[in-house]
Design an enzyme around this catalytic site. Structure first.
Site, mmCIF file in Angstrom:
data_model
loop_
_atom_site.group_PDB
_atom_site.id
_atom_site.type_symbol
_atom_site.label_atom_id
_atom_site.label_comp_id
_atom_site.label_asym_id
_atom_site.label_seq_id
_atom_site.Cartn_x
_atom_site.Cartn_y
_atom_site.Cartn_z
ATOM 1 N N CYS A 114 3.062 -1.581 -2.149
ATOM 2 C CA CYS A 114 2.715 -2.504 -1.069
ATOM 3 C C CYS A 114 1.301 -2.291 -0.527
ATOM 4 C CB CYS A 114 3.730 -2.381 0.062
ATOM 5 S SG CYS A 114 5.426 -2.713 -0.464
ATOM 6 N N HIS A 255 0.522 -5.602 6.019
ATOM 7 C CA HIS A 255 1.534 -5.847 4.987
ATOM 8 C C HIS A 255 2.787 -6.376 5.663
ATOM 9 C CE1 HIS A 255 4.526 -5.339 1.991
ATOM 10 N NE2 HIS A 255 5.029 -4.233 2.496
ATOM 11 N N ASN A 285 9.329 -9.538 2.227
ATOM 12 C CA ASN A 285 8.368 -8.541 1.773
ATOM 13 C C ASN A 285 8.022 -8.829 0.306
ATOM 14 O OD1 ASN A 285 7.082 -6.233 0.767
ATOM 15 N ND2 ASN A 285 8.396 -4.807 1.873
#
Length: 330
Positions: A114, A255, A285
């Site tokens: 990520c 993020h 996500n």
């Protein structure tokens, strides 16, 4: 001599067409829209069908970014694909290079989960600052739906698929104002997509492990604690390197992992909510894709203006985390 600064001159994004909302997910696993939304802020996610490749959505995002930057694929010197879920373990960036027809560009994958987009941005900047390359395409793309245990409600509610891209060009004025990137392998077990060998004996005393991977496993509490502590710290360090104070930030671009993390980080930094970019309600996500997808949306909505100061931070498996302070446009 090429200019030694960098500018981010174009953005693009793409996502699969299939949408799975929380109500639909509650038919797959024991959960509810209220349970997911209150704990994560996620309402729906985009999921790739088996026929959709990572290369395809990454190429679409790349084409949109290239068009916005006003260059052609023939102008590209380098393509960096930040991903943890390539179509091919040997790498997918070169497939994208071929799909784009970017015959002059060298291409490689970068894996930092990520944090991949931020790590990729810093990597791209070094190639330009040293005068080696002029035009770099950076793509963040992931399809974690391939690697989720859809019976594990702790993880399957979180992830979606997508791709985002930016074009980074040599520029007289350097728009990457500061950065800081970090790793802590002692916490590696907190978030994994681990190799799981299946033993096969070839001969007596000669056994190999045939490759396969177990689904994503995560210690959610540990990851949350890590993020709310480390992300504000790393943004402050990047701001220090940029010789800027927090109040100079026009946009906080984190993020897109969990709305509670976004809220906690912005509150610790004292960044007002209207400066915090969030689209995870619609995407979940998307790992390395989350920052460039969110960036592209607000750029195309006209909210981000040339010269705006953006503090971007990625964090996740590794564990890795990092921040980049940059101005949009030339």
């Amino acid at each position: 001599m090429l200019p030694s600064g960098i500018a981010i001159t174009g953005s693009g994004s793409a996502a699969p067409k299939t949408v799975l909302d929380n109500a639909g997910l509650s038919q797959v696993v024991e959960t509810s829209d209220e349970w997911i939304a209150t704990r994560t802020g996620i309402r729906e996610r985009k999921l790739a069908s088996p026929q959709v490749s990572l290369a395809a959505i990454a190429t679409e995002a790349a084409q949109n970014a290239i068009a916005m930057a006003g260059i052609t694929t023939a102008d590209l010197d380098l393509i960096i694909l930040a991903t943890s879920t390539p179509d091919d373990l040997f790498g997918t960036a070169s497939k994208i290079q071929a799909e784009l027809g970017a015959t002059k560009a060298v291409a490689f994958d970068l894996t930092a989960a990520c944090s991949g987009f931020v790590f990729g941005l810093v990597t791209a900047a070094q190639f330009i600052r040293t005068g080696v390359y002029k035009n770099v395409l950076l793509i963040g793309a992931d399809m974690l739906s391939r690697w989720v245990d859809w019976s594990d409600r702790r993880t399957c509610v979180l992830f979606g698929d997508g791709a985002g891209a930016v074009v980074i060009q040599a520029n007289e004025s350097d728009r990457l104002l500061g950065f800081e990137i970090c790793s802590d392998g002692t916490q590696n077990s907190s978030l994994n997509l681990s190799y799981q060998p299946q033993p096969q004996e070839l001969l007596p005393g000669v056994t190999v492990g045939l490759g396969s991977y177990q689904p994503v496993t995560m210690n959610g509490q540990e990851v949350y604690r890590f993020a709310v502590k480390r992300v504000p710290e790393v943004i402050e360090k990047a701001l220090y390197r940029a010789e800027l104070s927090v109040d100079r930030i026009d946009w906080l671009l984190l993020h897109q992992a969990n709305q509670r993390i976004l809220d906690a980080v912005s509150q610790r930094l004292k960044v007002p909510a209207e400066k915090v970019i969030s689209n995870l309600a619609r995407y979940g996500n998307t790992s390395a894709a989350s920052i460039p997808i969110a960036l592209d949306e607000v750029v195309r909505q006209g909210q981000i203006k040339p010269g705006d100061v953006i503090a971007a931070s990625g964090f996740g498996a590794g564990l890795t985390w990092g921040a980049a302070i940059f101005q949009w446009g030339r």
